[in-house]
Design a protein around this motif. Structure first.
Motif, PDB file in Angstrom:
ATOM      1  N   UNK A   1      42.771  28.013  51.242  1.00  0.00           N
ATOM      2  CA  UNK A   1      41.703  27.209  51.847  1.00  0.00           C
ATOM      3  C   UNK A   1      40.676  28.112  52.521  1.00  0.00           C
ATOM      4  N   UNK A   2      41.123  29.278  52.998  1.00  0.00           N
ATOM      5  CA  UNK A   2      40.255  30.180  53.756  1.00  0.00           C
ATOM      6  C   UNK A   2      39.704  31.322  52.918  1.00  0.00           C
ATOM      7  N   UNK A   3      39.965  31.289  51.627  1.00  0.00           N
ATOM      8  CA  UNK A   3      39.499  32.375  50.758  1.00  0.00           C
ATOM      9  C   UNK A   3      37.993  32.306  50.561  1.00  0.00           C
ATOM     10  N   UNK A   4      37.314  33.454  50.709  1.00  0.00           N
ATOM     11  CA  UNK A   4      35.858  33.488  50.568  1.00  0.00           C
ATOM     12  C   UNK A   4      35.404  34.316  49.370  1.00  0.00           C
ATOM     13  N   UNK A   5      36.316  35.109  48.800  1.00  0.00           N
ATOM     14  CA  UNK A   5      36.005  35.916  47.623  1.00  0.00           C
ATOM     15  C   UNK A   5      36.841  35.443  46.437  1.00  0.00           C
ATOM     16  N   UNK A   6      36.394  35.770  45.229  1.00  0.00           N
ATOM     17  CA  UNK A   6      37.157  35.393  44.039  1.00  0.00           C
ATOM     18  C   UNK A   6      38.360  36.297  43.829  1.00  0.00           C
ATOM     19  N   UNK A   7      38.290  37.537  44.313  1.00  0.00           N
ATOM     20  CA  UNK A   7      39.370  38.494  44.149  1.00  0.00           C
ATOM     21  C   UNK A   7      40.230  38.548  45.411  1.00  0.00           C
ATOM     22  N   UNK A   8      41.521  38.838  45.230  1.00  0.00           N
ATOM     23  CA  UNK A   8      42.438  38.870  46.373  1.00  0.00           C
ATOM     24  C   UNK A   8      43.315  40.119  46.339  1.00  0.00           C
TER      25      UNK A   8
ATOM     26  N   UNK B   1      43.703  39.823  41.064  1.00  0.00           N
ATOM     27  CA  UNK B   1      44.679  39.903  42.152  1.00  0.00           C
ATOM     28  C   UNK B   1      45.447  41.212  42.097  1.00  0.00           C
ATOM     29  N   UNK B   2      45.604  41.832  43.268  1.00  0.00           N
ATOM     30  CA  UNK B   2      46.434  43.022  43.418  1.00  0.00           C
ATOM     31  C   UNK B   2      47.517  42.697  44.444  1.00  0.00           C
ATOM     32  N   UNK B   3      48.764  43.060  44.144  1.00  0.00           N
ATOM     33  CA  UNK B   3      49.886  42.819  45.051  1.00  0.00           C
ATOM     34  C   UNK B   3      50.493  44.153  45.443  1.00  0.00           C
ATOM     35  N   UNK B   4      50.628  44.379  46.755  1.00  0.00           N
ATOM     36  CA  UNK B   4      51.306  45.558  47.279  1.00  0.00           C
ATOM     37  C   UNK B   4      52.555  45.081  48.006  1.00  0.00           C
ATOM     38  N   UNK B   5      53.711  45.571  47.559  1.00  0.00           N
ATOM     39  CA  UNK B   5      54.987  45.129  48.126  1.00  0.00           C
ATOM     40  C   UNK B   5      55.672  46.338  48.751  1.00  0.00           C
ATOM     41  N   UNK B   6      55.734  46.364  50.078  1.00  0.00           N
ATOM     42  CA  UNK B   6      56.293  47.502  50.817  1.00  0.00           C
ATOM     43  C   UNK B   6      57.759  47.253  51.162  1.00  0.00           C
ATOM     44  N   UNK B   7      58.631  48.120  50.654  1.00  0.00           N
ATOM     45  CA  UNK B   7      60.065  48.028  50.935  1.00  0.00           C
ATOM     46  C   UNK B   7      60.608  49.444  51.089  1.00  0.00           C
TER      47      UNK B   7
ATOM     48  N   UNK C   1      42.861  56.125  53.641  1.00  0.00           N
ATOM     49  CA  UNK C   1      42.579  56.807  52.361  1.00  0.00           C
ATOM     50  C   UNK C   1      43.547  56.362  51.270  1.00  0.00           C
ATOM     51  N   UNK C   2      44.819  56.200  51.630  1.00  0.00           N
ATOM     52  CA  UNK C   2      45.816  55.807  50.636  1.00  0.00           C
ATOM     53  C   UNK C   2      45.610  54.372  50.163  1.00  0.00           C
ATOM     54  N   UNK C   3      45.292  53.492  51.085  1.00  0.00           N
ATOM     55  CA  UNK C   3      45.073  52.097  50.701  1.00  0.00           C
ATOM     56  C   UNK C   3      43.814  51.970  49.846  1.00  0.00           C
ATOM     57  N   UNK C   4      42.789  52.732  50.195  1.00  0.00           N
ATOM     58  CA  UNK C   4      41.550  52.697  49.418  1.00  0.00           C
ATOM     59  C   UNK C   4      41.773  53.265  48.022  1.00  0.00           C
ATOM     60  N   UNK C   5      42.649  54.246  47.905  1.00  0.00           N
ATOM     61  CA  UNK C   5      42.947  54.800  46.580  1.00  0.00           C
ATOM     62  C   UNK C   5      43.654  53.774  45.701  1.00  0.00           C
ATOM     63  N   UNK C   6      44.516  52.942  46.302  1.00  0.00           N
ATOM     64  CA  UNK C   6      45.213  51.899  45.553  1.00  0.00           C
ATOM     65  C   UNK C   6      44.285  50.753  45.175  1.00  0.00           C
ATOM     66  N   UNK C   7      43.394  50.403  46.108  1.00  0.00           N
ATOM     67  CA  UNK C   7      42.505  49.246  45.897  1.00  0.00           C
ATOM     68  C   UNK C   7      41.078  49.672  46.245  1.00  0.00           C
ATOM     69  N   UNK C   8      40.369  50.321  45.334  1.00  0.00           N
ATOM     70  CA  UNK C   8      39.022  50.839  45.641  1.00  0.00           C
ATOM     71  C   UNK C   8      38.014  49.761  46.043  1.00  0.00           C
TER      72      UNK C   8
END
Length: 448
Positions: free
Chosen positions: A321-328, A351-357, A400-407
């Motif tokens: 409901x709160x999404x403002x962009x087409x990409x997530x 869509x990009x999913x990052x799952x930290x475990x 820097x690492x997050x930007x490298x994963x999702x430019x």
């Protein structure tokens, strides 16, 4: 067209959360101005000190109304702001209530001591002998006690059930305070219109609380008749519970939301937990997935099929409901993957999913995530390893690492759910990367 697609096609320029905040703020300001106007036109107290006491007394009532509204679980507010934020605001408003009550009581005693020319202690005892004043004193004592046990240091050392039972005394304080106002109040007796306004305002708040906290949950559970249909172990310490019932297609639940779950007959009524939906609602079943971290969540593995379920909700603003962009970008940590998995099921754009475990073996629902990502053309990255370990250090959520994963992260809505430390780190990085605030969605799923 799916519910998610229908929402995107009808997306508004102003985010729903902003609209809700503006409406709530405007209602508060308007009523505050009315109260101030009535105070300054109704005459003062018997001396200047009692006039100040009267001023604080009126604001005690107004603050208490705001507190009750914030936790009334009104669906319109909850879907747009979220229970976690409303509860947080309720907590901080509560400390404002505490100091306003203390100031009101102090000025009352000092004012009458000045008026009668008696010591403060003797005046206090004299006022306690007056029924209307005694009711106000009792209400004030309860409010002070509840504020004390809500201090973070004390609150963290109490079981939720204990704290909640003590907190229920606030309703007694409300009742005592209302009777005290009825017997002592003079500001709203100057005219029939002001009297009608004041008590109509109180009626709205109390009715909203009763409807949101009692009537709606009872009606929904009586209508849907929820029961456990299956219990599926996902790992050694994680289990999924499938719930079915009648007319679930009419239950206004969305991916990303949570319910407060009770299992009468299996657990005591006070054993309630907020578990988010781990699958998008399909109109036939609901699914929760929980990690064994306490007595209630551990016992879910032993729920008999057919067990009655009492669910309050759905709650939360962690939705599209709160999404403002087409990409997530969906970021999950540990068992926080449950609402992320549900949101992925509903996703339609890039869509990009990052799952930290810690390890791949800890990745709950990973096969489902992989299947959903493949069917929707989404990218799925499972981020393992101990944070800070290795050379270079393993810091997946450093800027820097997050930007490298999702430019293109600044062009995506970002949904974050995981342990508090991880969520805090991600939010800090998103601010560093200048991701617009309207595109950041994070919610803490807890009762208090």
């Amino acid at each position: 067209m799916t519910a998610a697609a229908a929402h995107r096609s009808g997306r508004t320029a102003v985010p729903p959360g902003v609209v809700a905040r503006v409406v709530l703020g405007a209602v508060l300001v308007v009523n505050l101005l009315i109260v101030e106007l009535l105070f300054f036109t109704s005459g003062g107290g018997k001396n200047s000190v009692l006039t100040v006491a009267k001023f604080f007394g009126l604001h005690v009532a107004l603050i208490m109304m705001l507190q009750l509204t914030l936790v009334a679980r009104l669906p319109w507010l909850d879907r747009r702001i979220g229970m976690d934020r409303l509860t947080s605001w309720h907590r901080w408003v509560g400390f404002s209530l505490l100091w306003t009550v203390v100031l009101h009581a102090t000025f009352i005693v000092v004012g009458y001591a000045t008026l009668d020319g008696k010591p403060v202690g003797r005046t206090f005892l004299s006022l306690a002998a007056v029924p209307a004043s005694l009711l106000g004193m009792c209400a004030a004592a309860i409010i002070i006690a509840m504020a004390t046990v809500s201090v973070r240091y004390i609150r963290r050392r109490l079981r939720y059930e204990t704290w909640h039972a003590l907190h229920m005394l606030m309703y007694l304080a409300l009742l005592l305070g209302l009777v005290h106002q009825f017997l002592e109040g003079t500001t709203f007796t100057a005219s029939a219109l002001s009297t009608a306004y004041w008590w109509a305002l109180w009626a709205f708040v109390v009715v909203s609380l009763i409807v949101g906290r009692i009537v709606v949950p009872l009606r929904r559970n009586a209508y849907h008749q929820l029961r456990v249909s299956a219990v599926v172990p996902e790992s050694d310490n994680v289990v999924s519970v499938h719930v079915t019932g009648r007319h679930l297609d009419r239950l206004p639940a969305r991916a990303g939301q949570f319910f407060i779950w009770r299992f009468p007959g299996h657990n005591h009524w006070t054993r309630a937990n907020p578990f988010s939906l781990s699958a998008a609602p399909d109109g036939r079943t609901l699914r929760l997935t929980a990690k064994a971290v306490g007595d209630t969540s551990t016992g879910l593995r032993h729920l008999p099929v057919g067990t009655r379920v009492f669910a309050e909700g759905p709650y939360g603003a962690f939705t599209t409901l709160h999404q403002v962009k087409d990409a997530t970008l969906l970021i999950a940590g540990g068992v926080g993957v449950t609402p992320i998995r549900a949101l992925l099921e509903e996703s339609t754009g890039s869509t990009v999913v990052l799952y930290r475990v810690q390890t791949a073996a800890d990745a709950v629902l990973l096969p489902e995530l992989q299947a959903l990502a493949q069917s929707r053309g989404a990218q799925l990255h499972v981020l393992t390893g101990r944070t800070g370990a290795g050379t270079p250090p393993n810091t997946p959520f450093a800027p820097d690492d997050l930007l490298a994963l999702v430019p293109d992260i600044t062009d995506r809505d970002v949904y974050v759910c995981g342990p508090p430390a991880m969520t805090t780190a991600v939010l800090k990085t998103l601010r560093t990367l200048k991701v617009p605030r309207a595109q950041i969605h994070a919610e803490k799923f807890s009762l208090a």
